[in-house]
Design a protein around this motif. Structure first.
Motif, short mmCIF file in Angstrom:
data_model
loop_
_atom_site.label_atom_id
_atom_site.label_comp_id
_atom_site.label_asym_id
_atom_site.label_seq_id
_atom_site.Cartn_x
_atom_site.Cartn_y
_atom_site.Cartn_z
N THR A 112 34.91 32.86 75.26
CA THR A 112 35.90 33.79 74.68
C THR A 112 36.92 33.09 73.79
O THR A 112 37.83 33.75 73.27
CB THR A 112 36.65 34.53 75.82
OG1 THR A 112 37.32 33.56 76.64
CG2 THR A 112 35.69 35.33 76.66
N ALA A 129 37.44 34.39 70.09
CA ALA A 129 38.15 35.66 70.07
C ALA A 129 39.60 35.48 70.51
O ALA A 129 40.52 36.14 70.01
CB ALA A 129 37.44 36.66 70.99
N MET A 130 39.83 34.56 71.45
CA MET A 130 41.18 34.28 71.93
C MET A 130 42.07 33.76 70.80
O MET A 130 43.19 34.24 70.59
CB MET A 130 41.10 33.25 73.08
CG MET A 130 42.42 32.96 73.78
SD MET A 130 42.28 31.56 74.92
CE MET A 130 40.86 32.04 75.90
N ILE A 162 43.20 38.55 76.95
CA ILE A 162 42.67 37.19 76.95
C ILE A 162 42.32 36.73 78.37
O ILE A 162 41.27 36.13 78.60
CB ILE A 162 43.70 36.23 76.32
CG1 ILE A 162 43.86 36.53 74.82
CG2 ILE A 162 43.29 34.77 76.51
CD1 ILE A 162 44.99 35.77 74.16
N PRO A 179 39.15 38.82 81.26
CA PRO A 179 37.73 38.42 81.32
C PRO A 179 37.51 37.11 82.09
O PRO A 179 36.55 36.98 82.84
CB PRO A 179 37.35 38.28 79.85
CG PRO A 179 38.31 39.13 79.12
CD PRO A 179 39.58 39.04 79.87
#
Length: 369
Positions: A63, A66-67, A106, A109
């Motif tokens: 992630t 995307a973070m 953030i 997940p």
């Protein structure tokens, strides 16, 4: 009295088998089940931590793009593109809510992945266990002598060795990774926020990934150690195994006594039927078979008693006392003894021979009258 003495003698022999009480036998399935009900299961906390660390690292790695993108958009949209004039209490509250949203977006997940990993590794190690035994207060836990024994026990030394190993490995990995990326650190001053976060994040992930791999190796070794210690803790002495067998299968002495009583009751019932017999066919001394025939209710003569040696003697004795005719026919007596049980009808292939014996008996009774 003899049975009581025998019972105590057997128990003394059981104690003598393992007089020291040394636990040398593997735990039985029943012992394992009882230990599990009490919450006595083995698992490696280090393996749990290592798997959670690796799962979290992989989740961060997956992630991370995307973070960084979300944080960059948030920074530009709500901070860099705003002037101090617009920054009032209302906007501060709005910014707080947006900050909480981006953090949740953030972090959630990653938390979900680590939570599932923790459940999975715990279930794989011990399965589903519900027990309140561990929460029950025990006064022996307050015993200072036992406390000192636990502090200086083999398990405590192993835990100390693992802790020192983990500290040393963690320090070495952090040192080598920082040393490798030391040239990048001064450049953070000139980097944009997103670029600096990306580089710093990759360094942290590298450290966490390497530490996670080493911790998993330590966790596997710790799991093996915990399994070995658990197996030793639930081992049983020979006496305990025998006692458990007696509890589950029944005391052999008591079962033997019960079988003896059943045989005696069966013998008494059988002997009580002998006076009703029409004839007793003998060997003449080794076998005796008592037959009864009621033409109106029986299809064929029925064996109501039989015996060998001593029982044969008792059958003949009772038959004589009640004027039951005794016929010596060794071949027929042996054949009936081996081919028919008590309560069975005479086999068809013996009808002729038995009919001749009964005819002889009835003829003798008519002459008597």
């Amino acid at each position: 009295m003899a049975d009581v003495n025998r019972y105590y003698l057997i128990n003394l022999q059981l104690f003598a088998d393992d007089g020291t009480g040394e636990k040398t036998e593997k735990a039985t399935p029943r012992r394992r089940e009882e230990a599990r009900k009490k919450g006595q299961v083995f698992k490696s906390a280090d393996l749990n931590s290592a798997v959670i660390l690796m799962a979290g690292t992989i989740a961060i790695l997956a992630t991370f793009p995307a973070m960084v993108s979300n944080l960059g958009d948030f920074t530009r949209l709500y901070i860099l593109d705003r002037t101090l004039v617009d920054f009032d209490s209302g906007y501060a509250f709005f910014l707080l809510l947006e900050t909480m949203k981006i953090i949740a977006k953030i972090v959630l997940p990653i938390l979900m992945v680590t939570f599932l990993a923790a459940l999975m590794i715990s279930y794989l190690q011990v399965g589903f266990v519900m027990s309140s035994e561990a929460l029950t207060p025990k006064l022996e836990r307050l015993n200072p002598i036992e406390g000192f024994k636990r502090i200086f026990s083999k398990r405590a030394l192993v835990e100390l060795a693992k802790s020192l190993m983990k500290i040393g490995v963690t320090g070495y990995i952090v040192y080598t990774v920082i040393k490798k990326n030391l040239f990048i650190l001064p450049r953070f001053i000139d980097m944009e926020l997103t670029a600096a976060m990306s580089v710093l994040g990759s360094i942290i992930v590298e450290v966490a990934f390497k530490i996670g791999i080493v911790f998993i190796i330590i966790g596997v070794l710790d799991y093996i150690f915990q399994w070995s210690e658990y197996e030793k803790s639930i081992m049983m002495s020979k006496y305990e195994v025998k006692q458990e067998y007696k509890q589950t299968e029944g005391d052999p002495l008591i079962k033997s006594k019960q079988r003896q009583i059943q045989r005696q009751a069966s013998m008494q019932r059988m002997m009580a039927e002998v006076p009703k017999a029409d004839v007793v066919i003998t060997n003449p001394t080794h076998f005796a078979v008592a037959l009864q025939y009621q033409a109106d209710v029986m299809e064929a003569p029925q064996v109501i008693a039989k015996g060998q040696d001593y029982l044969a003697f008792k059958i003949r004795e009772i038959a004589q006392a009640h004027d039951v005719t005794i016929v010596e026919n060794p071949p027929l007596a042996r054949t009936l003894f081996y081919t028919a049980d008590i309560g069975d009808l005479v086999p068809e292939d013996l009808y002729q021979a038995v009919a001749e014996v009964l005819a002889f008996v009835y003829k003798q009774k008519k002459k008597a009258f």
